[in-house]
Scaffold this active site. Structure first.
Site, PDB file in Angstrom:
ATOM      1  N   ARG A   1      -2.975   4.264  13.035  1.00 52.74           N
ATOM      2  CA  ARG A   1      -2.161   5.469  12.758  1.00 52.74           C
ATOM      3  C   ARG A   1      -2.632   6.644  13.615  1.00 52.74           C
ATOM      4  O   ARG A   1      -1.853   7.363  14.195  1.00 52.74           O
ATOM      5  CB  ARG A   1      -2.302   5.835  11.279  1.00 52.74           C
ATOM      6  CG  ARG A   1      -1.055   5.558  10.472  1.00 52.74           C
ATOM      7  CD  ARG A   1      -1.296   5.916   9.065  1.00 52.74           C
ATOM      8  NE  ARG A   1      -2.673   5.578   8.682  1.00 52.74           N
ATOM      9  CZ  ARG A   1      -3.184   5.696   7.474  1.00 52.74           C
ATOM     10  NH1 ARG A   1      -2.467   6.173   6.505  1.00 52.74           N
ATOM     11  NH2 ARG A   1      -4.424   5.345   7.205  1.00 52.74           N
ATOM     12  N   THR A   2      -3.954   6.814  13.662  1.00 54.90           N
ATOM     13  CA  THR A   2      -4.482   7.918  14.467  1.00 54.90           C
ATOM     14  C   THR A   2      -5.517   7.388  15.452  1.00 54.90           C
ATOM     15  O   THR A   2      -6.195   6.391  15.173  1.00 54.90           O
ATOM     16  CB  THR A   2      -5.169   8.978  13.569  1.00 54.90           C
ATOM     17  OG1 THR A   2      -6.064   8.279  12.706  1.00 54.90           O
ATOM     18  CG2 THR A   2      -4.170   9.769  12.749  1.00 54.90           C
TER      19      THR A   2
ATOM     20  N   HIS B   1      -9.312 -17.161   1.405  1.00 51.84           N
ATOM     21  CA  HIS B   1      -9.649 -15.751   1.128  1.00 51.84           C
ATOM     22  C   HIS B   1     -11.130 -15.589   0.747  1.00 51.84           C
ATOM     23  O   HIS B   1     -11.473 -15.192  -0.365  1.00 51.84           O
ATOM     24  CB  HIS B   1      -8.737 -15.183   0.022  1.00 51.84           C
ATOM     25  CG  HIS B   1      -8.631 -13.680   0.095  1.00 51.84           C
ATOM     26  ND1 HIS B   1      -7.503 -12.989  -0.266  1.00 51.84           N
ATOM     27  CD2 HIS B   1      -9.520 -12.736   0.492  1.00 51.84           C
ATOM     28  CE1 HIS B   1      -7.697 -11.693  -0.106  1.00 51.84           C
ATOM     29  NE2 HIS B   1      -8.931 -11.522   0.358  1.00 51.84           N
TER      30      HIS B   1
ATOM     31  N   ARG C   1      -4.397  -8.974   4.940  1.00 49.37           N
ATOM     32  CA  ARG C   1      -3.538  -9.349   3.822  1.00 49.37           C
ATOM     33  C   ARG C   1      -2.386 -10.213   4.337  1.00 49.37           C
ATOM     34  O   ARG C   1      -1.792  -9.902   5.385  1.00 49.37           O
ATOM     35  CB  ARG C   1      -2.933  -8.107   3.142  1.00 49.37           C
ATOM     36  CG  ARG C   1      -3.866  -7.354   2.217  1.00 49.37           C
ATOM     37  CD  ARG C   1      -4.219  -8.170   0.973  1.00 49.37           C
ATOM     38  NE  ARG C   1      -5.106  -7.445   0.076  1.00 49.37           N
ATOM     39  CZ  ARG C   1      -6.435  -7.478   0.117  1.00 49.37           C
ATOM     40  NH1 ARG C   1      -7.059  -8.210   1.028  1.00 49.37           N
ATOM     41  NH2 ARG C   1      -7.158  -6.805  -0.764  1.00 49.37           N
TER      42      ARG C   1
ATOM     43  N   GLU D   1      -1.300 -16.440  -2.926  1.00 46.45           N
ATOM     44  CA  GLU D   1      -2.649 -17.004  -3.095  1.00 46.45           C
ATOM     45  C   GLU D   1      -2.880 -17.286  -4.582  1.00 46.45           C
ATOM     46  O   GLU D   1      -2.598 -16.410  -5.396  1.00 46.45           O
ATOM     47  CB  GLU D   1      -3.691 -16.018  -2.584  1.00 46.45           C
ATOM     48  CG  GLU D   1      -3.549 -15.714  -1.102  1.00 46.45           C
ATOM     49  CD  GLU D   1      -4.537 -14.640  -0.625  1.00 46.45           C
ATOM     50  OE1 GLU D   1      -5.419 -14.230  -1.401  1.00 46.45           O
ATOM     51  OE2 GLU D   1      -4.397 -14.210   0.516  1.00 46.45           O
TER      52      GLU D   1
HETATM   53  C1  GLV Z   1     -10.727  -8.483  -0.055  1.00 49.28           C
HETATM   54  O1  GLV Z   1      -9.702  -8.926   0.355  1.00 49.28           O
HETATM   55  C2  GLV Z   1     -10.903  -7.162  -0.571  1.00 49.28           C
HETATM   56  O2  GLV Z   1      -9.936  -6.379  -0.556  1.00 49.28           O
HETATM   57  O3  GLV Z   1     -12.005  -6.844  -1.034  1.00 49.28           O
END
Ligand code: GLV
Length: 320
Positions: free
Chosen positions: A180-181, A285, A238, A267
């Protein structure tokens, strides 16, 4: 020391933290991970001051509306908080805390594991070893692609993105980034900033997602098509950031040469067609899953609850 209040946890408290938790709280903790409805029921039964929850346990506005008024703080044992409607919690007077910083290194390490696993065809080679090394690769068989020296484009140059960049520099990878920045010069170092993702994608031999979820789909079919053919795609951020149907097609066509993924749209019920492809390397994950990091995350989440119940303003309060 007198106890600060009562908490309900949605996850078991590990032995290393039990004494601390018992000294600070009257703690109701289960022996397995609870679902949202079970936590709501437990909270209504015990009227706690705080909740300790984790990823995979949505706390949307409709759930928050069912929590008892006794709750003043909710801490998640994750850095990501896209599973929580923080504004709805705040509107009910519940402060929300997360676990920034402490998982940065473990997650960046996993990210490099995904990259190397995908680039070097680890799934196929591990399967061969599991089967007793029945396939004898010839000199020009089973070859991956070199990671060293490839250009890496990072989307999301926060703490984890910068830690990935540091590791990639060790592989002599030129770093591009979209954020974004633009970063301050001392943080940016030799990385090259792109205000436009579309401008950066055609230059990324490796594309790395390191931004928070909860902002819709970022990687669409159109954007995968902008990558150089055969690019490696790595996501430890994500699954919600990716159109998985588009990724499947791009992997099948070779537009994306390989993908290393730790996160999925769904998930644990992920789209197993991703695993049926040879050019993927998938993990369930586990970005932050080391003993040291998970302990530090639980400690930090608990510190947040302690701080809020003690009337302080802990640094891990989420501000929206
Ligand atoms: C892992 O995905 C977290 O957000 O800690």
């Amino acid at each position: 020391m007198s106890k600060l209040g009562r908490i309900v946890a949605s996850l078991p408290i590990p032995h290393v933290l039990r004494d601390r938790v018992d000294a600070q709280f009257d703690c109701i903790a289960p022996d397995r991970h609870l679902k949202t409805d079970e936590v709501i029921a437990l909270a209504n039964q015990h009227q706690p001051d705080g909740l300790l929850i984790s990823l995979g346990m949505p706390m949307r506005a409709e759930h928050i509306a069912q929590l008892p008024a006794s709750i003043r703080v909710m801490a998640t044992t994750s850095v990501g908080y896209d599973h929580i409607d923080v504004a709805a919690a705040n509107a009910r007077g519940i402060i929300v805390c997360n676990t920034p910083d402490v998982l940065t290194d473990a997650t960046a390490d996993t990210h490099m594991l995904l990259l190397l696993g995908a680039a070097r065809r680890a799934k196929e080679h591990v399967r061969n070893m599991d089967g007793g090394w029945k396939i004898r690769n010839g000199f020009f068989q089973g070859l991956g692609v070199e990671v060293t020296g490839k250009t890496m484009g990072i989307v999301g140059m926060g703490r984890i993105g910068r830690a990935v960049a540091d590791r990639a520099r060790g592989f002599r990878m030129p770093i591009l980034y979209h954020n974004r920045t633009r970063l301050r010069a001392d943080r940016e170092g030799d990385a090259r900033y792109f205000a436009s993702l579309e401008d950066m994608l055609p230059l990324c031999q490796v594309l790395s997602l390191n931004l928070p979820g909860g902002q819709g789909v970022l990687m669409t079919a159109e954007r995968f098509a902008l990558l150089p053919r055969g690019a490696i795609f790595v996501n430890s951020a994500r699954g919600s950031l990716v159109d998985e149907g588009a990724l499947l097609e791009a992997l099948k066509s070779g537009q994306v040469g390989a993908a290393g993924l730790d996160v999925f749209q769904k998930e644990p019920g992920y789209d197993t067609r991703l695993n049926e492809l040879e050019n993927t390397f998938l993990l369930p994950h586990i970005g932050s899953a080391t003993v040291e990091t998970r302990t530090a995350m639980a400690e930090l989440a608990l510190d947040g609850i302690v701080g809020v119940l003690a009337g302080q303003s802990p640094s891990n309060i989420i501000k929206v």
